[in-house]
Design an enzyme around this catalytic site. Structure first.
Site, PDB file in Angstrom:
ATOM      1  N   ARG A 198       2.600   5.838  -6.833  1.00  0.00           N
ATOM      2  CA  ARG A 198       1.574   6.106  -5.811  1.00  0.00           C
ATOM      3  C   ARG A 198       0.308   6.649  -6.466  1.00  0.00           C
ATOM      4  O   ARG A 198       0.383   7.336  -7.475  1.00  0.00           O
ATOM      5  CB  ARG A 198       2.069   7.145  -4.801  1.00  0.00           C
ATOM      6  CG  ARG A 198       3.095   6.614  -3.849  1.00  0.00           C
ATOM      7  CD  ARG A 198       3.456   7.676  -2.830  1.00  0.00           C
ATOM      8  NE  ARG A 198       2.378   7.918  -1.892  1.00  0.00           N
ATOM      9  CZ  ARG A 198       2.202   9.068  -1.222  1.00  0.00           C
ATOM     10  NH1 ARG A 198       3.024  10.068  -1.405  1.00  0.00           N
ATOM     11  NH2 ARG A 198       1.216   9.185  -0.368  1.00  0.00           N
TER      12      ARG A 198
ATOM     13  N   ILE B 157      -7.931   1.282  -2.781  1.00  0.00           N
ATOM     14  CA  ILE B 157      -8.186   2.586  -2.145  1.00  0.00           C
ATOM     15  C   ILE B 157      -6.954   3.472  -2.376  1.00  0.00           C
ATOM     16  O   ILE B 157      -5.898   3.233  -1.792  1.00  0.00           O
ATOM     17  CB  ILE B 157      -8.436   2.422  -0.627  1.00  0.00           C
ATOM     18  CG1 ILE B 157      -9.589   1.431  -0.368  1.00  0.00           C
ATOM     19  CG2 ILE B 157      -8.739   3.779   0.014  1.00  0.00           C
ATOM     20  CD1 ILE B 157      -9.724   0.985   1.084  1.00  0.00           C
ATOM     21  N   ARG B 158      -7.099   4.463  -3.241  1.00  0.00           N
ATOM     22  CA  ARG B 158      -5.965   5.322  -3.626  1.00  0.00           C
ATOM     23  C   ARG B 158      -4.712   4.465  -3.812  1.00  0.00           C
ATOM     24  O   ARG B 158      -3.652   4.706  -3.231  1.00  0.00           O
ATOM     25  CB  ARG B 158      -5.747   6.440  -2.585  1.00  0.00           C
ATOM     26  CG  ARG B 158      -6.870   7.469  -2.597  1.00  0.00           C
ATOM     27  CD  ARG B 158      -6.735   8.537  -1.540  1.00  0.00           C
ATOM     28  NE  ARG B 158      -6.677   7.958  -0.211  1.00  0.00           N
ATOM     29  CZ  ARG B 158      -5.597   7.876   0.541  1.00  0.00           C
ATOM     30  NH1 ARG B 158      -4.460   8.365   0.106  1.00  0.00           N
ATOM     31  NH2 ARG B 158      -5.659   7.330   1.725  1.00  0.00           N
TER      32      ARG B 158
ATOM     33  N   CYS C 123      -0.820  -2.197  -0.089  1.00  0.00           N
ATOM     34  CA  CYS C 123      -1.100  -0.823  -0.519  1.00  0.00           C
ATOM     35  C   CYS C 123       0.035   0.130  -0.091  1.00  0.00           C
ATOM     36  O   CYS C 123       1.101   0.088  -0.679  1.00  0.00           O
ATOM     37  CB  CYS C 123      -2.473  -0.382  -0.025  1.00  0.00           C
ATOM     38  SG  CYS C 123      -3.138   0.981  -1.003  1.00  0.00           S
TER      39      CYS C 123
ATOM     40  N   HIS D 112      -6.619  -4.366  -0.913  1.00  0.00           N
ATOM     41  CA  HIS D 112      -6.794  -4.647   0.526  1.00  0.00           C
ATOM     42  C   HIS D 112      -7.597  -5.925   0.770  1.00  0.00           C
ATOM     43  O   HIS D 112      -8.802  -5.846   1.034  1.00  0.00           O
ATOM     44  CB  HIS D 112      -7.543  -3.480   1.175  1.00  0.00           C
ATOM     45  CG  HIS D 112      -6.758  -2.225   1.287  1.00  0.00           C
ATOM     46  ND1 HIS D 112      -6.008  -1.902   2.393  1.00  0.00           N
ATOM     47  CD2 HIS D 112      -6.605  -1.202   0.426  1.00  0.00           C
ATOM     48  CE1 HIS D 112      -5.432  -0.738   2.215  1.00  0.00           C
ATOM     49  NE2 HIS D 112      -5.781  -0.287   1.023  1.00  0.00           N
TER      50      HIS D 112
ATOM     51  N   GLU E 298      -7.686  -7.707   3.318  1.00  0.00           N
ATOM     52  CA  GLU E 298      -8.109  -7.805   4.727  1.00  0.00           C
ATOM     53  C   GLU E 298      -9.508  -7.223   4.954  1.00  0.00           C
ATOM     54  O   GLU E 298     -10.105  -7.436   6.005  1.00  0.00           O
ATOM     55  CB  GLU E 298      -7.074  -7.120   5.645  1.00  0.00           C
ATOM     56  CG  GLU E 298      -7.131  -5.591   5.710  1.00  0.00           C
ATOM     57  CD  GLU E 298      -6.556  -4.879   4.486  1.00  0.00           C
ATOM     58  OE1 GLU E 298      -6.173  -5.553   3.510  1.00  0.00           O
ATOM     59  OE2 GLU E 298      -6.513  -3.629   4.509  1.00  0.00           O
TER      60      GLU E 298
HETATM   61  N1  GLN Z   1      -2.097   6.317  -1.440  1.00  0.00           N
HETATM   62  C1  GLN Z   1      -1.515   5.760  -0.261  1.00  0.00           C
HETATM   63  C2  GLN Z   1       0.001   5.909  -0.254  1.00  0.00           C
HETATM   64  O1  GLN Z   1       0.603   6.122  -1.257  1.00  0.00           O
HETATM   65  C3  GLN Z   1      -1.852   4.292  -0.094  1.00  0.00           C
HETATM   66  C4  GLN Z   1      -3.316   4.117   0.168  1.00  0.00           C
HETATM   67  C5  GLN Z   1      -3.653   2.897   0.960  1.00  0.00           C
HETATM   68  O2  GLN Z   1      -2.804   2.312   1.635  1.00  0.00           O
HETATM   69  N2  GLN Z   1      -4.915   2.536   0.941  1.00  0.00           N
HETATM   70  O3  GLN Z   1       0.608   5.808   0.756  1.00  0.00           O
END
Ligand code: GLN
Length: 205
Positions: free
Chosen positions: A110, A138-139, A81, A174, A176
């Protein structure tokens, strides 16, 4: 066979979960906060978090150049991520001049899935795994451009979310967080193969 020594960058993010997954996959694990702690590593995991913050912390902790050098010298790495963002050669959707480690010939966007789908989970087919992986986003970023040496291992909506380039592995999601350690096992395999290749080179010279 002795266990490979894999570092987990421990400046921000879910370090404990990555440590646990790597240990379950057969690695000896070291948390990394200083340049000294890079010494002797066979591989490193860059966990998720906020890539801008981790980039700043890398600088503050004096890790930016040493880690860039280690990656440049061929240290295998798995970026998860925000870690994927940091490994990318280029980022879009970040602040101007965002600090990256680079090495992976991709452009990453991103927060690519937008605010409507801030976070989501989905079963995902990943090349090399015998069944779907439960992927938690997650984002998350996605890969917008991948260079010729980059193998796409998984895609969502036509965009790569898992890639491999030589000894560099990166995922938007993710693994993990799920208890499924197959991706960490894949990385440990990459690390073991790199140790074996190094040993062969050593014998040949
Ligand atoms: N949006 C975050 C970034 O660009 C990454 C999010 C995450 O690691 N869960 O750094």
């Amino acid at each position: 066979m002795t266990a490979p020594l894999v570092g987990v960058l421990a400046l921000q993010g879910d370090v404990r979960e990555h440590r646990r997954a790597l240990e379950a996959a057969g690695a000896t694990v070291r948390s990394v906060r200083t340049a000294d702690e890079l010494d002797g590593l066979d591989g490193i995991v860059l966990p998720g978090g906020e890539s801008t913050t981790i980039g700043r912390l890398l600088d503050v902790f004096g890790l930016l150049s040493p880690l860039r050098d280690a990656l440049g010298a061929g240290l295998p790495a798995y970026g998860c991520c925000a870690g994927m963002v940091l490994l990318a050669d280029e980022v879009v959707g970040g602040p101007p001049g965002q600090v990256l480690l680079g090495g992976l010939d991709v452009t990453v966007r991103r927060n690519a899935f937008g605010s409507q789908v801030h976070s989501f989970e989905a079963p995902l087919a990943v090349a090399g795994l015998d069944s779907d992986l439960h992927a938690v986003f997650i984002r998350a970023p996605w890969v917008e451009r991948a260079g010729p040496g980059v193998h796409v291992l998984a895609e969502v909506r036509g965009h790569p979310v898992a890639v491999r380039q030589g000894d560099l592995l990166a995922t938007s999601f993710h693994p993990e967080l799920t208890g499924d350690v197959r991706l960490h096992a894949l990385f440990v395999q990459v690390v073991r193969a790199s140790i074996a290749a190094e040993a062969t080179r050593g014998r040949a010279s």
